[in-house]
Design a protein around this motif. Structure first.
Motif, mmCIF file in Angstrom:
data_model
loop_
_atom_site.group_PDB
_atom_site.id
_atom_site.type_symbol
_atom_site.label_atom_id
_atom_site.label_comp_id
_atom_site.label_asym_id
_atom_site.label_seq_id
_atom_site.Cartn_x
_atom_site.Cartn_y
_atom_site.Cartn_z
ATOM 1 N N ARG A 104 33.046 26.895 -23.533
ATOM 2 C CA ARG A 104 33.149 27.277 -25.036
ATOM 3 C C ARG A 104 32.902 28.545 -25.105
ATOM 4 O O ARG A 104 32.689 29.053 -26.038
ATOM 5 C CB ARG A 104 32.247 26.170 -25.676
ATOM 6 N N ILE A 105 32.790 29.216 -23.803
ATOM 7 C CA ILE A 105 32.673 30.744 -23.842
ATOM 8 C C ILE A 105 34.063 31.385 -23.576
ATOM 9 O O ILE A 105 34.690 30.867 -22.266
ATOM 10 C CB ILE A 105 31.766 31.152 -22.756
ATOM 11 N N TYR A 106 34.700 32.334 -24.356
ATOM 12 C CA TYR A 106 35.994 33.089 -24.033
ATOM 13 C C TYR A 106 36.024 34.259 -23.789
ATOM 14 O O TYR A 106 35.178 35.050 -24.238
ATOM 15 C CB TYR A 106 36.908 32.402 -25.354
ATOM 16 N N LEU A 107 37.078 34.799 -22.940
ATOM 17 C CA LEU A 107 37.277 36.287 -22.340
ATOM 18 C C LEU A 107 38.813 36.439 -22.988
ATOM 19 O O LEU A 107 39.471 35.437 -22.758
ATOM 20 C CB LEU A 107 37.084 36.223 -20.817
ATOM 21 N N ASN A 108 38.806 37.617 -23.218
ATOM 22 C CA ASN A 108 40.212 38.035 -23.444
ATOM 23 C C ASN A 108 40.817 38.674 -21.970
ATOM 24 O O ASN A 108 39.946 38.888 -21.097
ATOM 25 C CB ASN A 108 40.306 39.251 -24.552
ATOM 26 N N TYR A 109 41.749 39.074 -22.109
ATOM 27 C CA TYR A 109 42.717 39.376 -20.966
ATOM 28 C C TYR A 109 42.043 40.620 -20.130
ATOM 29 O O TYR A 109 42.543 40.917 -19.006
ATOM 30 C CB TYR A 109 44.062 39.526 -21.215
ATOM 31 N N ASN A 110 41.306 41.647 -20.845
ATOM 32 C CA ASN A 110 40.795 42.744 -20.013
ATOM 33 C C ASN A 110 39.442 42.370 -19.521
ATOM 34 O O ASN A 110 38.753 43.057 -18.796
ATOM 35 C CB ASN A 110 40.514 44.010 -21.019
ATOM 36 N N GLU A 111 38.674 41.066 -19.674
ATOM 37 C CA GLU A 111 37.783 40.426 -19.340
ATOM 38 C C GLU A 111 36.146 41.108 -19.535
ATOM 39 O O GLU A 111 35.350 40.901 -19.102
ATOM 40 C CB GLU A 111 37.660 40.408 -17.574
ATOM 41 N N LYS A 112 36.404 41.944 -20.697
ATOM 42 C CA LYS A 112 35.368 42.843 -21.029
ATOM 43 C C LYS A 112 34.659 41.988 -22.453
ATOM 44 O O LYS A 112 33.581 41.942 -22.676
ATOM 45 C CB LYS A 112 35.584 44.183 -21.427
ATOM 46 N N GLU A 113 35.618 41.879 -23.249
ATOM 47 C CA GLU A 113 35.420 41.260 -24.434
ATOM 48 C C GLU A 113 34.802 39.585 -24.312
ATOM 49 O O GLU A 113 35.901 38.883 -23.793
ATOM 50 C CB GLU A 113 36.506 41.382 -25.415
ATOM 51 N N ILE A 114 33.955 39.311 -24.938
ATOM 52 C CA ILE A 114 33.371 37.976 -24.659
ATOM 53 C C ILE A 114 33.139 37.391 -25.893
ATOM 54 O O ILE A 114 32.440 38.065 -26.894
ATOM 55 C CB ILE A 114 32.048 37.775 -23.812
ATOM 56 N N SER A 115 33.696 36.272 -26.210
ATOM 57 C CA SER A 115 33.586 35.536 -27.713
ATOM 58 C C SER A 115 32.832 34.117 -27.467
ATOM 59 O O SER A 115 33.067 33.432 -26.642
ATOM 60 C CB SER A 115 34.864 35.384 -28.218
ATOM 61 N N PHE A 116 31.972 34.126 -28.449
ATOM 62 C CA PHE A 116 31.016 32.875 -28.109
ATOM 63 C C PHE A 116 31.345 31.967 -29.333
ATOM 64 O O PHE A 116 31.898 32.243 -30.567
ATOM 65 C CB PHE A 116 29.585 33.247 -28.500
ATOM 66 N N CYS A 117 31.115 30.577 -29.022
ATOM 67 C CA CYS A 117 31.520 29.631 -30.115
ATOM 68 C C CYS A 117 30.175 28.999 -30.949
ATOM 69 O O CYS A 117 29.082 29.026 -30.347
ATOM 70 C CB CYS A 117 31.840 28.401 -29.255
ATOM 71 N N TYR A 118 30.326 29.417 -32.240
ATOM 72 C CA TYR A 118 29.028 29.032 -32.886
ATOM 73 C C TYR A 118 29.243 27.869 -33.606
ATOM 74 O O TYR A 118 30.196 27.591 -34.292
ATOM 75 C CB TYR A 118 29.032 30.087 -34.082
#
Length: 365
Positions: A104-118
């Protein structure tokens, strides 16, 4: 948990016992909190669902299947988590309601931006979640330079302390990172622009489909449309209601280098993807247990050099004598015999199955 595609976007759907009737959902809906996956609450009967927009991203659990997690990743993760927790505070949202499960932790394709699930009503404390995450990280950690390993273990030991503060972990994580990595902030996506781009893509696909139908069916297609139009015109002239809906049939796909079987067909599976598109693609031999298909040279086992194919597009598994295929939340989809695959849907492959990655066609043999 399940995954769905809807109107060109990909969603992760969580079913929750908590209806999320507090202030959290309106706060998340009205504000784009940096570092948090966009979410909306949906009711299906009496069931409450949280729909998270994961378009253009892949989850950490899947990423770790074919990448080792290094010291740079851990540093970026801790700093991103600390920034996200600070952003939540501005909207009176609780950091304990962030979910740190790897799927439930997501990365975009440049692997720098991390998005969390609230998750409103999440009952796990951030301390407990962080401790479990660090154990996951150690299992997938890349054993490189000694200094990097020592920093990773320092972060792990610190995360196990009672009442640990994210700011303390962030100080450890920042050691050895460049100034750009320390201060990296993901650009805020322009939702309006994304919608316009998606509409433009749909229009292009529609025009290409219509043009392809006219070219391949020639005058027969034109004659059929003209005849139907004249019939409809006569009906309207008689005062009848207009009920005609034209639904053109999909023309059979023509390929420039079709597969030809000479002699008796071999029954055993060779484990190969034979290219049947009209570009400059090549055949692939599935020679590893987990075969990654994508457009990124140096990462994918089967590299398809076209912009329509995602960097990490799909996986093909080999388990003994059986083969399976799985889509990796690709932008333009993976298709098996014309049917779109769902994200993380593991489907068996059979001999002579037609596989399409975006618009690149193959046959599995």
């Amino acid at each position: 948990m399940e995954y769905r595609r809807c109107q060109g976007k990909s969603y992760m759907i969580l079913k929750s016992e908590s209806a999320g009737l507090g202030y959290q959902m309106p706060m998340l809906r009205e504000n784009r909190v940096k570092g948090v996956l966009p979410v909306q609450r949906v009711y299906e009967g009496e069931e409450v669902q949280f729909w998270y927009d994961i378009s253009g991203k892949h989850d950490l659990e899947g990423y770790a299947r074919f990448h080792k997690l290094g010291r740079d990743f851990l540093g970026n993760f801790i700093l991103s988590l600390n920034r996200t927790a600070q952003n939540l505070g501005e909207y009176l949202l609780l950091e304990d309601e962030l979910c740190l499960e790897p799927d439930r932790i997501y990365l975009n394709y440049n692997e720098k931006e991390i998005s969390f699930c609230y998750i409103p009503g999440n009952k796990k404390s951030l301390e407990s979640s962080l401790g479990n995450f660090m154990e996951f990280f150690l299992k997938h950690m890349e054993h490189g330079a000694q200094q990097d390993i020592e920093i990773c273990y320092k972060i792990y030991e610190k995360s196990q302390e009672e009442h640990v503060r994210l700011s303390d972990l962030a100080e450890l994580a920042a050691q050895g990172l460049s100034r750009e990595e320390k201060n990296f902030k993901p650009e805020e996506p322009d939702i309006r622009e994304e919608c316009e781009i998606q509409q433009e893509r749909e229009e292009v696909k529609k025009r290409q489909k219509e043009r392809c139908g006219f070219i391949k069916n020639g005058f027969c297609a034109k004659k059929k449309i003209l005849s139907q139009w004249m019939m409809d015109k006569r009906n309207r002239s008689k005062g009848e209601e207009e009920q005609f809906i034209f639904e053109p049939q999909e023309p059979e796909e023509e390929v420039s280098n079709p597969t030809v079987f000479l002699g008796s067909e071999r029954k055993e599976i060779l484990g190969e993807l034979r290219y049947e598109g009209d570009g400059r693609g090549r055949n692939f031999k599935i020679d590893v247990p987990v075969f990654l298909v994508g457009s990124q040279d140096g990462e994918a086992n089967g590299v398809i050099f076209t912009s329509s194919v995602s960097r990490h597009h799909a996986l093909i598994y080999r388990e003994e004598e059986n083969y399976f295929i799985e889509d990796l939340n690709s932008t333009n989809g993976t298709y098996l015999n014309g049917e779109a695959l769902g994200y993380k849907e593991k489907v068996p492959l059979s001999k002579n199955d037609k596989v399409r990655f975006a618009d690149e066609a193959y046959r599995f043999v």
